[in-house]
Scaffold this motif. Structure first.
Motif, PDB file in Angstrom:
ATOM      1  N   ASP A 105       0.834  -1.205   0.000  1.00 60.21           N
ATOM      2  CA  ASP A 105       0.000   0.000   0.000  1.00 60.21           C
ATOM      3  C   ASP A 105       0.872   1.261   0.000  1.00 60.21           C
ATOM      4  O   ASP A 105       0.581   2.227  -0.703  1.00 60.21           O
ATOM      5  N   LEU A 106       1.924   1.244   0.801  1.00 63.11           N
ATOM      6  CA  LEU A 106       2.829   2.381   0.884  1.00 63.11           C
ATOM      7  C   LEU A 106       3.544   2.612  -0.440  1.00 63.11           C
ATOM      8  O   LEU A 106       3.660   3.751  -0.899  1.00 63.11           O
ATOM      9  N   SER A 107       4.012   1.557  -1.076  1.00 62.03           N
ATOM     10  CA  SER A 107       4.707   1.723  -2.356  1.00 62.03           C
ATOM     11  C   SER A 107       3.741   2.229  -3.429  1.00 62.03           C
ATOM     12  O   SER A 107       4.108   3.054  -4.259  1.00 62.03           O
ATOM     13  N   GLU A 108       2.482   1.777  -3.427  1.00 60.69           N
ATOM     14  CA  GLU A 108       1.483   2.285  -4.370  1.00 60.69           C
ATOM     15  C   GLU A 108       1.208   3.769  -4.119  1.00 60.69           C
ATOM     16  O   GLU A 108       1.092   4.559  -5.061  1.00 60.69           O
ATOM     17  N   ALA A 109       1.108   4.142  -2.851  1.00 57.59           N
ATOM     18  CA  ALA A 109       0.867   5.546  -2.513  1.00 57.59           C
ATOM     19  C   ALA A 109       2.042   6.409  -2.972  1.00 57.59           C
ATOM     20  O   ALA A 109       1.839   7.516  -3.489  1.00 57.59           O
ATOM     21  N   ASN A 110       3.258   5.928  -2.799  1.00 61.20           N
ATOM     22  CA  ASN A 110       4.434   6.683  -3.249  1.00 61.20           C
ATOM     23  C   ASN A 110       4.444   6.828  -4.767  1.00 61.20           C
ATOM     24  O   ASN A 110       4.792   7.890  -5.293  1.00 61.20           O
ATOM     25  N   ARG A 111       4.056   5.771  -5.488  1.00 58.72           N
ATOM     26  CA  ARG A 111       3.982   5.853  -6.946  1.00 58.72           C
ATOM     27  C   ARG A 111       2.927   6.877  -7.370  1.00 58.72           C
ATOM     28  O   ARG A 111       3.156   7.686  -8.275  1.00 58.72           O
ATOM     29  N   ASP A 112       1.772   6.859  -6.722  1.00 57.90           N
ATOM     30  CA  ASP A 112       0.707   7.822  -7.042  1.00 57.90           C
ATOM     31  C   ASP A 112       1.160   9.257  -6.764  1.00 57.90           C
ATOM     32  O   ASP A 112       0.885  10.174  -7.543  1.00 57.90           O
ATOM     33  N   LEU A 113       1.855   9.445  -5.652  1.00 55.34           N
ATOM     34  CA  LEU A 113       2.354  10.770  -5.299  1.00 55.34           C
ATOM     35  C   LEU A 113       3.358  11.262  -6.330  1.00 55.34           C
ATOM     36  O   LEU A 113       3.312  12.417  -6.763  1.00 55.34           O
ATOM     37  N   LEU A 114       4.269  10.410  -6.747  1.00 52.41           N
ATOM     38  CA  LEU A 114       5.257  10.774  -7.751  1.00 52.41           C
ATOM     39  C   LEU A 114       4.578  11.136  -9.066  1.00 52.41           C
ATOM     40  O   LEU A 114       4.933  12.121  -9.711  1.00 52.41           O
ATOM     41  N   GLN A 115       3.580  10.376  -9.449  1.00 51.62           N
ATOM     42  CA  GLN A 115       2.860  10.652 -10.684  1.00 51.62           C
ATOM     43  C   GLN A 115       2.130  11.998 -10.595  1.00 51.62           C
ATOM     44  O   GLN A 115       2.147  12.785 -11.533  1.00 51.62           O
ATOM     45  N   ALA A 116       1.523  12.279  -9.452  1.00 53.19           N
ATOM     46  CA  ALA A 116       0.821  13.555  -9.264  1.00 53.19           C
ATOM     47  C   ALA A 116       1.806  14.720  -9.300  1.00 53.19           C
ATOM     48  O   ALA A 116       1.509  15.774  -9.877  1.00 53.19           O
ATOM     49  N   GLN A 117       2.988  14.562  -8.705  1.00 54.82           N
ATOM     50  CA  GLN A 117       3.996  15.617  -8.731  1.00 54.82           C
ATOM     51  C   GLN A 117       4.480  15.874 -10.156  1.00 54.82           C
ATOM     52  O   GLN A 117       4.705  17.017 -10.550  1.00 54.82           O
TER      53      GLN A 117
END
Length: 167
Positions: A44-56
């Motif tokens: 879940d944490l790695s997915e959230a980090n990927r989503d955050l990077l994509q949003a940035q």
């Protein structure tokens, strides 16, 4: 002693072993659940980090071509009130009117038969200290950056910078 008073040592050891085996099995199950939950949280944490990077990255694309906001010029309400306390009614109009009459502030000499005058639509009150004013004549035009101060309703002008462009 009879056999009933003293249970068989063999039976006691077997029941103890079963209890210990149950505890061990319980702890193994709890440990397995804990590890499984930890793995799920890591995913879940790695997915959230990927989503955050994509949003940035998307935000960077949107702001890369952002047009800067223009600087707001003019007198603020506080400056208007201050100038009114100093005796100036309708400061924007009064400053322009006063400057229109002050053609002697233009530091450039006009050719013979020509005179420089301020353009009414070219007078811009930048803030509570400065005015940018356009002037023109038949053969040239220019700009003045002026500092001003209001004392008892009277305006005192000072030329800070000027430019002159020949036509």
């Amino acid at each position: 002693m009879s056999e009933q008073d003293n249970p068989k040592p063999q039976n006691l050891k077997t029941s103890e072993r079963l209890v210990w085996l149950g505890f061990m099995l319980f702890f193994v199950v709890v440990l397995a659940i804990y590890i499984a939950r930890g793995n799920g949280l890591e995913q879940d944490l790695s997915e959230a980090n990927r989503d955050l990077l994509q949003a940035q990255m998307q935000l960077q694309q949107y702001t890369r071509h952002e047009i800067p906001r223009p600087v707001e010029l003019g007198l603020t309400n506080a400056h208007l009130q201050d100038l009114q306390r100093r005796g100036m009614v309708r400061p924007n109009e009064r400053l322009a009117d006063d400057l229109m009459q002050q053609t002697g502030l233009i530091p450039h000499e006009a050719p013979e038969g020509d005179a420089y005058a301020f353009r009414r639509d070219g007078i811009h009150v930048l803030n509570h200290q400065w005015v940018l004013a356009n002037f023109e004549g038949d053969s040239a035009h220019g700009q003045l950056l002026l500092a001003y101060e209001v004392v008892h309703g009277n305006v005192h002008w000072e030329v800070l910078e000027s430019t002159l462009d020949r036509i």
